[in-house]
Scaffold this motif. Structure first.
Motif, PDB file in Angstrom:
ATOM      1  N   ARG B  83       0.830  -1.149   0.306  1.00  0.00           N
ATOM      2  CA  ARG B  83       0.267  -0.092   0.794  1.00  0.00           C
ATOM      3  C   ARG B  83       0.792   1.175   0.070  1.00  0.00           C
ATOM      4  NH1 ARG B  83      -3.437  -2.002  -2.619  1.00  0.00           N
ATOM      5  NH2 ARG B  83      -3.951   0.210  -3.056  1.00  0.00           N
ATOM      6  N   LEU B  84       1.999   0.974   0.667  1.00  0.00           N
ATOM      7  CA  LEU B  84       2.959   2.457   0.712  1.00  0.00           C
ATOM      8  C   LEU B  84       3.133   2.417  -0.833  1.00  0.00           C
ATOM      9  CD1 LEU B  84       4.238   1.866   4.146  1.00  0.00           C
ATOM     10  CD2 LEU B  84       3.200   4.539   4.107  1.00  0.00           C
ATOM     11  N   LYS B  85       3.901   1.697  -1.682  1.00  0.00           N
ATOM     12  CA  LYS B  85       4.568   1.541  -2.567  1.00  0.00           C
ATOM     13  C   LYS B  85       3.837   1.976  -3.365  1.00  0.00           C
ATOM     14  CE  LYS B  85       8.230   0.029  -4.347  1.00  0.00           C
ATOM     15  NZ  LYS B  85       8.761   0.734  -4.499  1.00  0.00           N
ATOM     16  N   HIS B  86       2.377   1.246  -3.605  1.00  0.00           N
ATOM     17  CA  HIS B  86       1.602   2.061  -3.977  1.00  0.00           C
ATOM     18  C   HIS B  86       0.420   3.426  -4.087  1.00  0.00           C
ATOM     19  CE1 HIS B  86      -1.388  -1.117  -6.345  1.00  0.00           C
ATOM     20  NE2 HIS B  86      -1.066  -1.420  -5.493  1.00  0.00           N
ATOM     21  N   ALA B  87       0.954   4.347  -3.083  1.00  0.00           N
ATOM     22  CA  ALA B  87       1.411   5.785  -2.883  1.00  0.00           C
ATOM     23  C   ALA B  87       1.850   6.395  -3.172  1.00  0.00           C
ATOM     24  CB  ALA B  87       0.695   5.943  -1.556  1.00  0.00           C
ATOM     25  N   ASP B  88       3.781   5.660  -2.795  1.00  0.00           N
ATOM     26  CA  ASP B  88       4.303   6.547  -3.433  1.00  0.00           C
ATOM     27  C   ASP B  88       4.128   6.512  -4.452  1.00  0.00           C
ATOM     28  OD1 ASP B  88       7.668   7.325  -3.062  1.00  0.00           O
ATOM     29  OD2 ASP B  88       7.880   5.343  -4.137  1.00  0.00           O
ATOM     30  N   LYS B  89       4.327   5.810  -5.611  1.00  0.00           N
ATOM     31  CA  LYS B  89       3.983   5.560  -6.928  1.00  0.00           C
ATOM     32  C   LYS B  89       3.338   6.897  -7.157  1.00  0.00           C
ATOM     33  CE  LYS B  89       7.265   1.869  -8.316  1.00  0.00           C
ATOM     34  NZ  LYS B  89       7.935   2.385  -8.718  1.00  0.00           N
ATOM     35  N   ALA B  90       2.687   6.762  -7.175  1.00  0.00           N
ATOM     36  CA  ALA B  90       1.338   7.953  -7.507  1.00  0.00           C
ATOM     37  C   ALA B  90       1.356   9.568  -7.046  1.00  0.00           C
ATOM     38  CB  ALA B  90      -0.362   7.205  -7.178  1.00  0.00           C
ATOM     39  N   LEU B  91       2.268   9.412  -5.709  1.00  0.00           N
ATOM     40  CA  LEU B  91       2.062  11.235  -5.266  1.00  0.00           C
ATOM     41  C   LEU B  91       3.821  11.333  -6.670  1.00  0.00           C
ATOM     42  CD1 LEU B  91       3.133  10.731  -1.865  1.00  0.00           C
ATOM     43  CD2 LEU B  91       1.250  12.007  -2.813  1.00  0.00           C
ATOM     44  N   ARG B  92       5.317  10.446  -7.099  1.00  0.00           N
ATOM     45  CA  ARG B  92       5.706  10.872  -7.664  1.00  0.00           C
ATOM     46  C   ARG B  92       4.916  10.444  -9.300  1.00  0.00           C
ATOM     47  NH1 ARG B  92      10.675   8.945  -5.683  1.00  0.00           N
ATOM     48  NH2 ARG B  92      10.511   7.597  -3.784  1.00  0.00           N
ATOM     49  N   ALA B  93       3.289  10.357  -9.584  1.00  0.00           N
ATOM     50  CA  ALA B  93       3.524  10.518 -10.358  1.00  0.00           C
ATOM     51  C   ALA B  93       2.839  11.685 -10.607  1.00  0.00           C
ATOM     52  CB  ALA B  93       2.227   9.299 -11.219  1.00  0.00           C
ATOM     53  N   GLY B  94       2.342  12.445  -9.392  1.00  0.00           N
ATOM     54  CA  GLY B  94       2.016  13.859  -9.659  1.00  0.00           C
ATOM     55  C   GLY B  94       0.881  13.812  -9.035  1.00  0.00           C
ATOM     56  N   GLY B 102       0.703  18.378  -1.103  1.00  0.00           N
ATOM     57  CA  GLY B 102       2.092  18.646  -2.071  1.00  0.00           C
ATOM     58  C   GLY B 102       3.537  19.002  -1.931  1.00  0.00           C
ATOM     59  N   GLY B 103       4.576  19.013  -2.630  1.00  0.00           N
ATOM     60  CA  GLY B 103       6.186  19.317  -2.241  1.00  0.00           C
ATOM     61  C   GLY B 103       6.308  17.836  -1.946  1.00  0.00           C
ATOM     62  N   TYR B 104       5.587  17.119  -2.644  1.00  0.00           N
ATOM     63  CA  TYR B 104       6.293  15.387  -2.212  1.00  0.00           C
ATOM     64  C   TYR B 104       7.947  15.108  -2.705  1.00  0.00           C
ATOM     65  CZ  TYR B 104       6.826  10.535  -1.067  1.00  0.00           C
ATOM     66  OH  TYR B 104       6.971   9.024  -1.190  1.00  0.00           O
ATOM     67  N   LYS B 105       8.919  15.497  -2.444  1.00  0.00           N
ATOM     68  CA  LYS B 105      10.172  15.304  -2.636  1.00  0.00           C
ATOM     69  C   LYS B 105      10.210  13.427  -3.248  1.00  0.00           C
ATOM     70  CE  LYS B 105      12.765  17.302   0.327  1.00  0.00           C
ATOM     71  NZ  LYS B 105      11.553  17.869   1.440  1.00  0.00           N
ATOM     72  N   GLY B 106      10.162  12.778  -2.611  1.00  0.00           N
ATOM     73  CA  GLY B 106      10.632  11.162  -2.205  1.00  0.00           C
ATOM     74  C   GLY B 106      11.840  10.708  -2.606  1.00  0.00           C
ATOM     75  N   ASP B 107      12.644  11.790  -1.512  1.00  0.00           N
ATOM     76  CA  ASP B 107      14.065  11.692  -1.735  1.00  0.00           C
ATOM     77  C   ASP B 107      14.758  10.743  -1.355  1.00  0.00           C
ATOM     78  OD1 ASP B 107      16.485  11.817  -2.882  1.00  0.00           O
ATOM     79  OD2 ASP B 107      16.872  13.761  -1.521  1.00  0.00           O
ATOM     80  N   PHE B 108      13.854   8.875  -0.829  1.00  0.00           N
ATOM     81  CA  PHE B 108      14.591   8.245  -0.500  1.00  0.00           C
ATOM     82  C   PHE B 108      13.569   6.660  -0.693  1.00  0.00           C
ATOM     83  CE2 PHE B 108       9.682   7.355   1.850  1.00  0.00           C
ATOM     84  CZ  PHE B 108       9.001   8.168   1.075  1.00  0.00           C
ATOM     85  N   ARG B 109      13.976   5.715  -0.433  1.00  0.00           N
ATOM     86  CA  ARG B 109      13.159   4.107  -0.773  1.00  0.00           C
ATOM     87  C   ARG B 109      12.761   3.785   0.321  1.00  0.00           C
ATOM     88  NH1 ARG B 109      18.550   1.378  -2.737  1.00  0.00           N
ATOM     89  NH2 ARG B 109      19.151   2.470  -0.102  1.00  0.00           N
ATOM     90  N   ILE B 110      11.783   2.353  -0.515  1.00  0.00           N
ATOM     91  CA  ILE B 110      10.648   2.370   0.655  1.00  0.00           C
ATOM     92  C   ILE B 110      10.668   0.525   0.329  1.00  0.00           C
ATOM     93  CG2 ILE B 110       8.046   1.388   1.139  1.00  0.00           C
ATOM     94  CD1 ILE B 110       7.795   3.905  -0.240  1.00  0.00           C
ATOM     95  N   LYS B 111      11.921   0.110   1.099  1.00  0.00           N
ATOM     96  CA  LYS B 111      11.766  -1.219   0.857  1.00  0.00           C
ATOM     97  C   LYS B 111      11.400  -1.993   1.769  1.00  0.00           C
ATOM     98  CE  LYS B 111      15.625  -1.386  -1.835  1.00  0.00           C
ATOM     99  NZ  LYS B 111      16.365  -2.267  -1.871  1.00  0.00           N
ATOM    100  N   HIS B 112      11.271  -3.420   1.476  1.00  0.00           N
ATOM    101  CA  HIS B 112      11.040  -4.828   2.132  1.00  0.00           C
ATOM    102  C   HIS B 112      11.922  -4.990   3.041  1.00  0.00           C
ATOM    103  CE1 HIS B 112       9.310  -8.476   3.943  1.00  0.00           C
ATOM    104  NE2 HIS B 112       8.479  -7.727   4.264  1.00  0.00           N
ATOM    105  N   LEU B 113      11.477  -5.389   4.303  1.00  0.00           N
ATOM    106  CA  LEU B 113      12.533  -5.618   4.974  1.00  0.00           C
ATOM    107  C   LEU B 113      13.364  -6.651   4.674  1.00  0.00           C
ATOM    108  CD1 LEU B 113      13.799  -5.254   8.500  1.00  0.00           C
ATOM    109  CD2 LEU B 113      12.450  -7.695   9.088  1.00  0.00           C
ATOM    110  N   VAL B 114      12.884  -7.756   4.276  1.00  0.00           N
ATOM    111  CA  VAL B 114      14.182  -8.953   3.288  1.00  0.00           C
ATOM    112  C   VAL B 114      15.302  -8.059   2.880  1.00  0.00           C
ATOM    113  CG1 VAL B 114      12.834 -10.978   4.267  1.00  0.00           C
ATOM    114  CG2 VAL B 114      12.092 -10.553   2.684  1.00  0.00           C
ATOM    115  N   ASP B 115      14.667  -7.424   1.829  1.00  0.00           N
ATOM    116  CA  ASP B 115      15.234  -7.150   0.751  1.00  0.00           C
ATOM    117  C   ASP B 115      15.749  -5.803   1.394  1.00  0.00           C
ATOM    118  OD1 ASP B 115      14.048  -8.241  -1.136  1.00  0.00           O
ATOM    119  OD2 ASP B 115      12.116  -6.814  -1.611  1.00  0.00           O
ATOM    120  N   PHE B 116      15.726  -5.794   2.448  1.00  0.00           N
ATOM    121  CA  PHE B 116      16.860  -4.324   3.116  1.00  0.00           C
ATOM    122  C   PHE B 116      17.713  -5.170   3.755  1.00  0.00           C
ATOM    123  CE2 PHE B 116      18.392  -1.690   6.529  1.00  0.00           C
ATOM    124  CZ  PHE B 116      18.036  -0.979   5.831  1.00  0.00           C
TER     125      PHE B 116
END
Ligand code: SF4
Ligand code: SF4
Lengths: 188, 284
Positions: B83-94, B102-116
């Motif tokens: 759900r967080l990734k869905h919202a992140d993609k939407a925010l990045r797409a404006g 507004g003013g979402y910079k998105g200067d960070f990554r969202i990672k699932h724990l095992v991938d991290f």
């Protein structure tokens, strides 16, 4: 299981196809019935209409029948169909759009446990900003099975409690107001 | 290493041993988990089944906080992650989302724990901490649906064959079995709404894990763990065959291999107690 009623003679209704295309944002007309969605779906055994047939129904404009199918509630939102569709149709999202429409139009659902669960989940989330699991579970069981339903699940609840998995106090979140506002704004 | 941490609602409840083992493993690996301030629920399946905007707005308000913190965000739950990734993609797409200014910079990554843990902490750092290798433990890794699907949202390289958890367990010394059910579905909320349907889906996973020669299933999501662990009596009754499969969080296995003294306490919270198997293998 109910079996979705599909009329014997169908006159296609493109306006209803366009309606669900607009609601889901998906180009349902692009489906060429390859059945990849159905073949990868883990719950077809419990569906009355398998996914590719549901897509065909929507192409023909059988929207009223589609929102009365068991399938839209049996779908577990696993996203396999969406991942595999060669035409990039987000089928899982089409399922969402159908569920939303069913709830908005107040359709009497046979698989009523599913919408009852979602309502209990969102009620707890709205109240606290986070979901308080025991409260959500009790509310869901009361609404879906009444007191006898609650009694049936009491054993699992006790076992969870003994394992320290039940937090008695609801969460306290300062952003609770913001969450309530989101609910107010999106409520139609 | 500092990261934002979005625990999700189950971590203090049904998945308490997950939260406890995540904290222990992070401490040992030197990951500083900064719990996201005043985080709220991601909305899960109930929000997306009900309203598209609700499904974006609920996770998005957490992303605004994470955006300000500017640290990569680690998420231990597959559903929250999705759900967080869905919202992140939407925010990045404006996309304009209710409640987001507004003013979402998105200067960070969202990672699932095992991938991290696999991609950012890495093999060498994990190996350094292993004091009790999990030799002889035969396990399959079960990722569930939403860590990888759909890849357009999750950025997964191979949606059918994720490997981070497999790699972590191999580094811990376990004997990781290959199987084709890594990303099959656990039945999600159907365990409550249509239990017989969910039990059948879960039974399939047990049968396939057995066929692969595994004694236990390693997981990385509170819902997957709870669904597979809690109902084995009912599943056995429905199937006419006795199941007794330990369902163990990947972080519990890390804690065990790192010699974390609290491990015993985590295992005591399971429905199918993994301790007899772990003792038999000389790991406890
Ligand atoms: S996978 Fe896509 S194109 Fe193929 S039948 Fe399903 S919806 Fe149609
Ligand atoms: S998202 Fe629903 S319809 Fe699609 S494969 Fe999964 S369960 Fe089946």
């Amino acid at each position: 299981m109910t079996v979705a009623k599909i009329p014997e003679k169908i006159s296609p209704r493109p306006s209803l196809r366009r309606k669900i295309e607009d609601l889901s944002g998906q180009k349902i007309a692009a489906c060429f019935q390859c059945e990849k969605c159905t073949n990868g779906c883990p719950v077809t055994f419990a569906m009355d209409v398998v996914p590719h047939r549901l897509m065909r129904m929507l192409q023909l404009g059988l929207l009223d029948e589609a929102i009365r199918s068991d399938t839209i509630w049996v779908c577990a939102s696993c996203e396999t169909c969406t991942t595999r569709c060669p035409n990039d149709i987000d089928i899982a999202h089409v399922m969402d759009a159908l569920r939303q429409l069913s709830q908005r139009e107040g359709i009497k659902v046979v698989q009523k446990n599913a919408p009852t669960f979602h309502a209990a989940f969102l009620a707890s989330l709205r109240r606290h900003g986070r979901v308080h699991e025991p409260e959500m579970a009790v509310e869901y069981m009361l609404r879906s099975g009444g007191l006898s339903g609650l009694r049936k699940q009491a054993g699992t609840g006790m076992a969870m409690f003994k394992r320290g998995k039940i937090k008695l106090l609801p969460p306290r979140v300062r952003a609770g107001r913001q969450v309530k506002n989101i609910f107010k704004k999106v409520k139609r | 290493m500092e990261v934002s941490y979005y625990p999700g609602c189950s971590i203090e409840g049904i998945a308490r041993e997950y939260g406890e083992s995540v904290a222990a493993v992070a401490r040992i690996l030197g990951i500083d988990l900064k719990e996201l301030e005043d985080w709220t629920c991601c909305g899960a399946a109930s929000a997306h089944a009900t309203d598209d905007m609700l499904a974006l707005a609920l996770p998005a308000r957490n992303l605004e906080t994470a955006d300000k913190a500017g640290l990569d965000m680690v998420v231990p739950c597959a559903a929250c992650y999705s759900r967080l990734k869905h919202a992140d993609k939407a925010l990045r797409a404006g996309t304009k989302i209710e409640g987001v200014n507004g003013g979402y910079k998105g200067d960070f990554r969202i990672k699932h724990l095992v991938d991290f843990i696999w991609e950012e902490v890495g093999e060498k750092a994990i190996l350094e901490k292993v004091s009790k290798p999990l030799s002889g433990l035969k396990a399959v890794c079960y990722y569930g649906c939403l860590i990888t699907r759909p890849p357009r949202i999750t950025d997964a390289v191979d949606a059918d064959n994720p490997e981070s958890m497999d790699n972590i367990l191999k580094t811990l010394g376990a004997e990781v079995k290959n199987w084709s059910y890594k990303t099959d579905c656990c039945g999600a909320e159907h365990v409550l709404t249509m239990p017989e349907v969910a039990w059948k889906m879960i039974q399939k996973l047990f049968d396939m894990a057995e066929e692969a020669g595994a004694d236990a299933i390693a997981v990385a999501c509170p819902m997957c763990q709870s669904n597979l662990d809690t109902h084995q009596d009912e599943i056995s009754a429905q199937a006419g065959k006795q199941y007794n499969v330990p369902i163990i969080y990947s972080t519990e296995l890390m804690g065990l291999a790192f010699g974390a003294p609290e491990a015993d306490k985590w295992f005591a919270r399971h429905f199918v107690d993994p301790r007899p198997l772990l003792r038999e293998k000389g790991l406890l």
